[in-house]
Design a protein around this motif. Structure first.
Motif, PDB file in Angstrom:
ATOM      1  N   VAL A 216       0.835  -1.203   0.000  1.00  0.00           N
ATOM      2  CA  VAL A 216       0.000   0.000   0.000  1.00  0.00           C
ATOM      3  C   VAL A 216       0.872   1.256   0.000  1.00  0.00           C
ATOM      4  CG1 VAL A 216      -1.725   1.309   1.285  1.00  0.00           C
ATOM      5  CG2 VAL A 216      -1.905  -1.166   1.147  1.00  0.00           C
ATOM      6  N   VAL A 217       1.909   1.264   0.836  1.00  0.00           N
ATOM      7  CA  VAL A 217       2.810   2.420   0.884  1.00  0.00           C
ATOM      8  C   VAL A 217       3.564   2.562  -0.436  1.00  0.00           C
ATOM      9  CG1 VAL A 217       4.814   3.419   2.052  1.00  0.00           C
ATOM     10  CG2 VAL A 217       3.035   2.276   3.383  1.00  0.00           C
TER      11      VAL A 217
ATOM     12  N   VAL B  76       2.579   1.649  -3.446  1.00  0.00           N
ATOM     13  CA  VAL B  76       1.675   2.189  -4.462  1.00  0.00           C
ATOM     14  C   VAL B  76       1.426   3.671  -4.213  1.00  0.00           C
ATOM     15  CG1 VAL B  76      -0.675   2.079  -5.367  1.00  0.00           C
ATOM     16  CG2 VAL B  76       0.586  -0.025  -4.928  1.00  0.00           C
ATOM     17  N   SER B  77       1.337   4.074  -2.960  1.00  0.00           N
ATOM     18  CA  SER B  77       1.156   5.499  -2.644  1.00  0.00           C
ATOM     19  C   SER B  77       2.359   6.311  -3.109  1.00  0.00           C
ATOM     20  CB  SER B  77       0.958   5.674  -1.134  1.00  0.00           C
ATOM     21  OG  SER B  77      -0.193   4.994  -0.691  1.00  0.00           O
ATOM     22  N   ILE B  78       3.554   5.782  -2.905  1.00  0.00           N
ATOM     23  CA  ILE B  78       4.771   6.467  -3.370  1.00  0.00           C
ATOM     24  C   ILE B  78       4.751   6.614  -4.884  1.00  0.00           C
ATOM     25  CG2 ILE B  78       7.272   6.249  -3.585  1.00  0.00           C
ATOM     26  CD1 ILE B  78       7.272   4.889  -0.843  1.00  0.00           C
TER      27      ILE B  78
ATOM     28  N   MET C 136       2.158   6.650  -6.888  1.00  0.00           N
ATOM     29  CA  MET C 136       1.135   7.622  -7.289  1.00  0.00           C
ATOM     30  C   MET C 136       1.589   9.050  -7.037  1.00  0.00           C
ATOM     31  SD  MET C 136      -2.423   5.798  -6.110  1.00  0.00           S
ATOM     32  CE  MET C 136      -3.093   4.401  -7.019  1.00  0.00           C
ATOM     33  N   LEU C 137       2.274   9.282  -5.900  1.00  0.00           N
ATOM     34  CA  LEU C 137       2.762  10.626  -5.596  1.00  0.00           C
ATOM     35  C   LEU C 137       3.840  11.052  -6.582  1.00  0.00           C
ATOM     36  CD1 LEU C 137       2.917  10.516  -1.685  1.00  0.00           C
ATOM     37  CD2 LEU C 137       1.337  11.830  -3.097  1.00  0.00           C
TER      38      LEU C 137
ATOM     39  N   LYS D  96      -0.811  -5.243  -5.593  1.00  0.00           N
ATOM     40  CA  LYS D  96      -0.207  -4.085  -6.256  1.00  0.00           C
ATOM     41  C   LYS D  96      -0.910  -3.763  -7.565  1.00  0.00           C
ATOM     42  CE  LYS D  96       4.295  -2.304  -7.657  1.00  0.00           C
ATOM     43  NZ  LYS D  96       5.734  -2.627  -7.803  1.00  0.00           N
TER      44      LYS D  96
ATOM     45  N   LEU E 292      -4.293  -2.122  -6.782  1.00  0.00           N
ATOM     46  CA  LEU E 292      -4.181  -0.757  -6.276  1.00  0.00           C
ATOM     47  C   LEU E 292      -3.741   0.225  -7.358  1.00  0.00           C
ATOM     48  CD1 LEU E 292      -2.526  -1.501  -2.820  1.00  0.00           C
ATOM     49  CD2 LEU E 292      -4.876  -0.757  -3.234  1.00  0.00           C
TER      50      LEU E 292
END
Length: 309
Positions: free
Chosen positions: A131-132, A134-136, A138-139, A245, A248
């Motif tokens: 999750v982290v 994928v967040s990285i 996306m950012l 992954k 997400l």
């Protein structure tokens, strides 16, 4: 025959009496696999039934191959197979050699401090949760405020919606996965390199071998069995590429290339509550993985004498 069985049972009893501590150590993992791995496999019969919540798995009516036929006749079938194989094949071709190269390069480093630093930097991303991660991603790849697009704007280039482009999805998934797992995978090969007989290096040095020749004639043959075993395991999971992954990173814009079998099973089985159909798709996926595993294992055993069994 009875006498032979009696000898075997007495030998087993003597072995248990002599090594009972080892048998006790084996019992917990054995129970774990029986309870949580093998027993649930019985419920795969759901793929051949029309599941009814009230009647349960074993009480639901038998429909035979109906669920499999529905999947094979589905217009999305070949697209799912293509996306799954392309993504897995891309990850295997691009990601498999990199940990080997990283391990070989680290093995040649003479400075222990620098070697430990590189291992720490490459190993640390493995501990980042999906999750982290994928967040990285996306950012970094956000169309307006993402680091990559901000940098491109400073260079006079237009912003790109990377995650909205189907053609970019596979590369984003694969290279972020390589960055996250290469250091961890290299540890296996570093351990194999540490087990090579030092006299081979001394003989190569006496023969005047260069570093490249030492890698080619000593290091690679020394870790070849490990490489083959890891390759067999990776090919055996070609159709079982990670669900979390991919799911997400999915969005309606890249779905044409990002929809794979595991995400399809999730959307059909859990979101639409079509448990029988989802079980049939998952069982088909598992059978293909098993066939690939047996096939690659047989080829490896035939050509290199190295295999899982």
């Amino acid at each position: 025959m009875k006498r032979r069985r009696g000898r075997l049972s007495s030998a087993a009893a003597r072995s248990f009496a002599k090594h009972w501590q080892l048998y006790l150590v084996v019992i917990p993992p054995l129970l774990y696999f029986i309870i949580f791995k093998y027993y649930p496999m019985l419920n795969a019969v759901l793929a051949f039934k029309d599941y009814n919540v009230i009647k349960g798995i074993w009480g639901s009516p038998w429909v035979g191959m109906k669920n499999f036929k529905l999947f094979f006749d589905n217009p999305i079938f070949w697209n799912l197979i293509k996306n799954t194989i392309y993504l897995s094949g891309y990850l295997l071709l691009a990601g498999f050699p990199i940990p080997i190269a990283l391990a070989l390069m680290l093995n040649e480093v003479r400075s222990n401090r620098f070697k430990r630093f590189v291992q720490l930097v490459t190993f640390a991303p493995y501990f980042i949760s999906t999750v982290v991660m994928v967040s990285i991603i996306m950012l970094f790849l956000a169309p307006r405020l993402g680091f990559i697009n901000v940098l491109m704007n400073h260079l006079g280039l237009d912003s790109i919606n990377f995650l909205g482009m189907p053609s970019m999805f596979r590369s984003i998934y694969v290279w972020s996965d390589i960055w996250q797992t290469a250091g961890y995978s290299a540890v296996i090969y570093l351990a194999a390199l540490a087990g090579i007989d030092p006299t081979l290096y001394e003989a190569a040095k006496v023969d005047g071998a260069s570093r490249f020749q030492k890698i080619w004639h000593v290091d690679l043959p020394g870790i070849l069995p490990t490489i083959i075993i890891v390759l067999i395991l990776n090919v055996g999971n070609v159709m079982a590429i990670g669900f979390e992954k991919v799911y997400l990173l999915q969005n309606p814009l890249n779905l044409v290339n990002s929809e794979i079998i595991s995400t399809y099973v999730y959307s059909i089985g859990l979101l639409n509550a079509n448990y029988s159909f989802a079980t049939a798709v998952g069982l088909f996926n598992s059978v293909i993985n098993l066939v690939l595993l047996v096939l690659v294992n047989g080829l490896a055993k035939r050509f290199s004498n190295n295999s899982l069994w």
